[in-house]
Design an enzyme around this catalytic site. Structure first.
Site, PDB file in Angstrom:
ATOM      1  N   LYS A   1       8.372  -8.782  -2.781  1.00  0.00           N
ATOM      2  CA  LYS A   1       9.232  -7.587  -2.712  1.00  0.00           C
ATOM      3  C   LYS A   1      10.256  -7.748  -1.589  1.00  0.00           C
ATOM      4  O   LYS A   1       9.900  -7.820  -0.410  1.00  0.00           O
ATOM      5  CB  LYS A   1       8.362  -6.342  -2.479  1.00  0.00           C
ATOM      6  CG  LYS A   1       9.141  -5.045  -2.233  1.00  0.00           C
ATOM      7  CD  LYS A   1       8.193  -3.847  -2.049  1.00  0.00           C
ATOM      8  CE  LYS A   1       8.938  -2.571  -1.652  1.00  0.00           C
ATOM      9  NZ  LYS A   1       8.042  -1.419  -1.424  1.00  0.00           N
TER      10      LYS A   1
ATOM     11  N   ASP B   1      13.980   0.786   2.836  1.00  0.00           N
ATOM     12  CA  ASP B   1      13.442   1.786   1.913  1.00  0.00           C
ATOM     13  C   ASP B   1      13.563   3.184   2.519  1.00  0.00           C
ATOM     14  O   ASP B   1      12.723   3.593   3.318  1.00  0.00           O
ATOM     15  CB  ASP B   1      11.970   1.448   1.609  1.00  0.00           C
ATOM     16  CG  ASP B   1      11.370   2.400   0.583  1.00  0.00           C
ATOM     17  OD1 ASP B   1      12.132   3.204  -0.009  1.00  0.00           O
ATOM     18  OD2 ASP B   1      10.137   2.330   0.375  1.00  0.00           O
TER      19      ASP B   1
ATOM     20  N   LYS C   1      12.090   9.748   2.381  1.00  0.00           N
ATOM     21  CA  LYS C   1      10.960   9.687   3.311  1.00  0.00           C
ATOM     22  C   LYS C   1      11.213  10.601   4.506  1.00  0.00           C
ATOM     23  O   LYS C   1      12.372  10.858   4.851  1.00  0.00           O
ATOM     24  CB  LYS C   1      10.808   8.247   3.838  1.00  0.00           C
ATOM     25  CG  LYS C   1      10.236   7.274   2.844  1.00  0.00           C
ATOM     26  CD  LYS C   1      10.046   5.915   3.487  1.00  0.00           C
ATOM     27  CE  LYS C   1       9.486   4.904   2.490  1.00  0.00           C
ATOM     28  NZ  LYS C   1       8.141   5.248   2.003  1.00  0.00           N
TER      29      LYS C   1
ATOM     30  N   ASP D   1      10.408  -3.580   4.805  1.00  0.00           N
ATOM     31  CA  ASP D   1       9.914  -3.486   3.428  1.00  0.00           C
ATOM     32  C   ASP D   1      10.266  -4.728   2.596  1.00  0.00           C
ATOM     33  O   ASP D   1       9.997  -4.768   1.402  1.00  0.00           O
ATOM     34  CB  ASP D   1      10.477  -2.206   2.769  1.00  0.00           C
ATOM     35  CG  ASP D   1       9.545  -1.619   1.726  1.00  0.00           C
ATOM     36  OD1 ASP D   1       8.354  -1.987   1.716  1.00  0.00           O
ATOM     37  OD2 ASP D   1      10.011  -0.797   0.910  1.00  0.00           O
TER      38      ASP D   1
ATOM     39  N   GLU E   1       9.357   2.566  -5.453  1.00  0.00           N
ATOM     40  CA  GLU E   1      10.403   1.684  -5.985  1.00  0.00           C
ATOM     41  C   GLU E   1       9.982   0.223  -6.044  1.00  0.00           C
ATOM     42  O   GLU E   1      10.516  -0.553  -6.818  1.00  0.00           O
ATOM     43  CB  GLU E   1      11.672   1.829  -5.129  1.00  0.00           C
ATOM     44  CG  GLU E   1      11.726   0.975  -3.859  1.00  0.00           C
ATOM     45  CD  GLU E   1      10.627   1.277  -2.836  1.00  0.00           C
ATOM     46  OE1 GLU E   1      10.081   2.389  -2.867  1.00  0.00           O
ATOM     47  OE2 GLU E   1      10.313   0.386  -2.030  1.00  0.00           O
TER      48      GLU E   1
ATOM     49  N   ARG F   1       7.327  -1.277  -7.129  1.00  0.00           N
ATOM     50  CA  ARG F   1       6.784  -1.707  -8.428  1.00  0.00           C
ATOM     51  C   ARG F   1       7.891  -1.849  -9.460  1.00  0.00           C
ATOM     52  O   ARG F   1       7.787  -2.646 -10.386  1.00  0.00           O
ATOM     53  CB  ARG F   1       5.688  -0.721  -8.869  1.00  0.00           C
ATOM     54  CG  ARG F   1       6.163   0.686  -9.101  1.00  0.00           C
ATOM     55  CD  ARG F   1       5.027   1.707  -9.028  1.00  0.00           C
ATOM     56  NE  ARG F   1       4.617   1.991  -7.656  1.00  0.00           N
ATOM     57  CZ  ARG F   1       3.617   2.796  -7.317  1.00  0.00           C
ATOM     58  NH1 ARG F   1       2.925   3.418  -8.257  1.00  0.00           N
ATOM     59  NH2 ARG F   1       3.312   2.992  -6.054  1.00  0.00           N
TER      60      ARG F   1
HETATM   61  N1  BES Z   1       7.402   0.648   1.132  1.00  0.00           N
HETATM   62  C1  BES Z   1       6.595   1.762   0.807  1.00  0.00           C
HETATM   63  C2  BES Z   1       5.131   1.546   1.180  1.00  0.00           C
HETATM   64  C3  BES Z   1       4.777   1.564   2.641  1.00  0.00           C
HETATM   65  C4  BES Z   1       4.528   2.751   3.283  1.00  0.00           C
HETATM   66  C5  BES Z   1       4.650   0.402   3.337  1.00  0.00           C
HETATM   67  C6  BES Z   1       4.174   2.760   4.616  1.00  0.00           C
HETATM   68  C7  BES Z   1       4.268   0.401   4.665  1.00  0.00           C
HETATM   69  C8  BES Z   1       4.040   1.585   5.309  1.00  0.00           C
HETATM   70  C9  BES Z   1       6.637   2.027  -0.682  1.00  0.00           C
HETATM   71  O1  BES Z   1       7.853   1.778  -1.297  1.00  0.00           O
HETATM   72  C10 BES Z   1       6.354   3.483  -0.875  1.00  0.00           C
HETATM   73  O2  BES Z   1       7.130   4.283  -0.462  1.00  0.00           O
HETATM   74  N2  BES Z   1       5.222   3.785  -1.508  1.00  0.00           N
HETATM   75  C11 BES Z   1       4.827   5.130  -1.721  1.00  0.00           C
HETATM   76  C12 BES Z   1       4.338   5.254  -3.138  1.00  0.00           C
HETATM   77  C13 BES Z   1       4.070   6.666  -3.568  1.00  0.00           C
HETATM   78  C14 BES Z   1       5.365   7.438  -3.623  1.00  0.00           C
HETATM   79  C15 BES Z   1       3.409   6.648  -4.917  1.00  0.00           C
HETATM   80  C16 BES Z   1       3.727   5.458  -0.715  1.00  0.00           C
HETATM   81  O3  BES Z   1       2.870   4.600  -0.462  1.00  0.00           O
HETATM   82  O4  BES Z   1       3.745   6.544  -0.170  1.00  0.00           O
HETATM   83 ZN    ZN Z   2       9.060   0.377  -0.414  1.00  0.00          ZN
HETATM   84 MN    MN Z   3       9.175   3.446  -1.179  1.00  0.00          MN
END
Ligand code: BES
Ligand code: ZN
Ligand code: MN
Length: 513
Positions: free
Chosen positions: A276, A281, A288, A299, A360, A362
């Protein structure tokens, strides 16, 4: 540090002029630690005084009298812990890697510009470390990884008086020179690859975009003979890569799919690595919270890991073919950004309802996996991504989450990870989790609710790998803030880079099918 400033010699250590001469002392239960005869008097005295027993990170630092037959400015005896007891090879290697990291820390504290390190003889170590190349390699990895720093944007530390890290490392051994030299060479390949992955991660979102991934890969290919290819936005539109394009819609920087190929003609198998490469992000429209958002410059750590693993692959030229794909974009909320509820169509025709634009990763991995598997027909595929916050809830910062459809591949990844000091922990995947991502209006949706967020993210990816043996490494907890170790700095760890390098090194044809 320059790679050719790390050398190996059988010269007598005392005769080498250096800022710091290092010996190791291996802890032994209730006994005098095992150490080189050259420092035995000091170790004996310190042990008798109960000052020192060879525990990990314990130190004796002293200064040779003037005049003496020792050319070093300082001498360090460093405890390794009971490396003679550890039966688990991964744990034993990690103790040595940590000892290497401690050496780098002492070098920084005394501002040593160069260091001479006397390798512990195999008889002081456990049978798990009997091969001198393996133990030398772990120590060397530890020093290089521990010496890492990222001060590119700190103007004030560029002053002459400040410490900028080691210029040279010399390893001293009494025999097995050729084998140790090879072990140190391999350690250089893997440690420098991980340091490069850290460098990429440390570059903030305004200095590391999809274009930088492409430029880096193109240069690496030109330097090493790897194959390079980059799918530009136009081509991805023609190819129907609706996932990465959807994520890219809210951004002004075009998405890119960056590919590095090591495909020797005689290969019988090919490993596909997908990482990835989300260069920042923000969450998109499902934005966020601002607290902690700056960390989302990391990310792209999965992309960095697979790209930098190729750096070592290019140097080591294994029998097995290896291809790395980095889907690269940022996730922004410009006026063209995807909306929650939008329905997109992936490269393989699967349609998806985007419930949350922050899920995003996935979406971009899905296109890369589907296309990469179709195009390269790999024996197996591994992907790595900072994919879910949920993996941090489950495993903390100590294990990478692993989800897979193939037990043999799991074994191979577990072994590779353990030997790298990057342990993985497998989570289950079955139809119950797959059900969580069923959509009322499309084939699937991009979130599965709160429960088992790491697994439902993997369930999404499963739709794009079909029957190909596949392993997914969720490094959201380990790509930065990883377990505190002497060779891992604060900030990005470079995790998964060395795991993948080990996986390729140890690859056995026919093992995974
Ligand atoms: N890049 C983030 C995941 C992440 C979060 C990595 C915190 C490291 C620390 C990913 O793109 C994301 O935002 N995932 C969401 C998915 C959810 C919306 C289903 C998450 O984990 O909150
Ligand atoms: Zn992400
Ligand atoms: Mn994300």
């Amino acid at each position: 540090m320059k790679k050719d400033h790390i050398t190996t010699t059988t010269k007598a250590a005392e005769t080498i002029k250096t800022d710091l001469l290092v010996y190791f002392a291996v802890e032994k239960k209730d006994k005098m630690p095992a150490c080189d005869a050259a420092v035995k008097p000091q170790v004996e005295k310190a042990f008798e005084l109960n000052d020192f027993s060879g525990k990990a990170a314990e130190q004796i630092l002293f200064y040779p009298p003037d005049p003496s037959n020792i050319s070093a400015a300082r001498i360090l005896v460093l405890g390794t812990g009971p490396v003679n007891k550890e039966k688990d090879k991964g744990a034993a290697l990690d103790m040595l890697r940590e000892a290497g990291g401690q050496v780098a820390k002492v070098c920084a504290s005394v501002k040593a510009k160069d260091v001479v390190i006397c390798l512990p003889p195999p008889k002081h170590l456990s049978p798990a470390l009997a091969d001198p190349d393996v133990s030398a390699g772990a120590l060397a990895e530890g020093v290089i990884l521990g010496d890492y720093r990222f001060e590119k944007y700190k103007e004030s530390t560029k002053k002459k008086t400040d410490y900028l890290g080691l210029d040279a490392i010399k390893f001293v051994c009494s025999d097995n020179l050729e084998s140790i030299r090879q072990g140190v060479e391999k350690a250089k390949n893997s440690a420098f690859a991980a340091c490069t992955a850290r460098d990429m991660a440390n570059e903030p979102g305004n200095h590391w975009t999809s274009a930088d991934f492409a430029a880096y890969a193109e240069q690496l290919a030109a330097d090493t003979g790897l194959g390079y290819r980059c799918l530009e936005k136009k081509e991805m539109e023609q190819m129907g890569m609706g996932g990465i394009l959807a994520v890219n819609q809210g951004s002004d920087v075009p998405a890119r799919m960056v590919i590095l190929e090591y495909l020797p003609e005689e290969r019988s198998e090919t490993i596909l690595l997908v990482g990835k490469g989300l260069t920042f992000d923000s969450g998109g429209i499902s934005i966020k919270p601002s607290a902690g958002m700056a960390d989302m410059k990391y990310d792209m750590c999965g992309g960095a890991a697979v790209m930098c693993a190729m750096q070592a692959v290019a140097l080591e030229k294994p029998d097995v073919g290896v291809v790395a794909i980095v889907p690269a974009t940022d996730n922004m909320s410009g006026s063209k950004a995807i909306h929650p509820g939008d329905i997109i169509r992936h490269y393989n025709g699967v349609t998806s309802e985007v419930i949350n634009t922050d899920a995003e990763g996935r979406l971009i991995l899905a296109d890369a996996l589907a296309w990469g598997i179709e195009y390269f027909k790999p024996t197996c595929v591994l992907d790595t991504a900072t994919l879910t916050g949920a993996v941090i809830m489950g495993l903390g910062h100590h294990y990478t989450g692993l989800v897979s459809n193939n037990d043999a591949l799991v074994k191979a990844v577990e072994t590779a990870g353990n030997l790298a000091g990057e342990p993985v922990w497998r989570l289950p995947l079955n139809k119950h989790y797959e059900k969580q991502i069923e959509s009322k209006v499309a084939d699937i949706k991009n979130t599965g609710g709160k429960p088992a967020g790491t697994i439902t993210a993997a369930a999404y990816l499963l739709k794009f790998v079909g029957k190909t043996p596949w392993a997914h490494l969720d490094i959201a907890g380990t790509a930065w803030d990883f377990t505190e170790k002497a060779y891992i700095p604060k900030g990005p760890s470079g995790t998964a880079t060395r795991t993948f390098i080990n996986l390729v090194r140890n690859w056995k044809k026919g093992n995974v099918k």
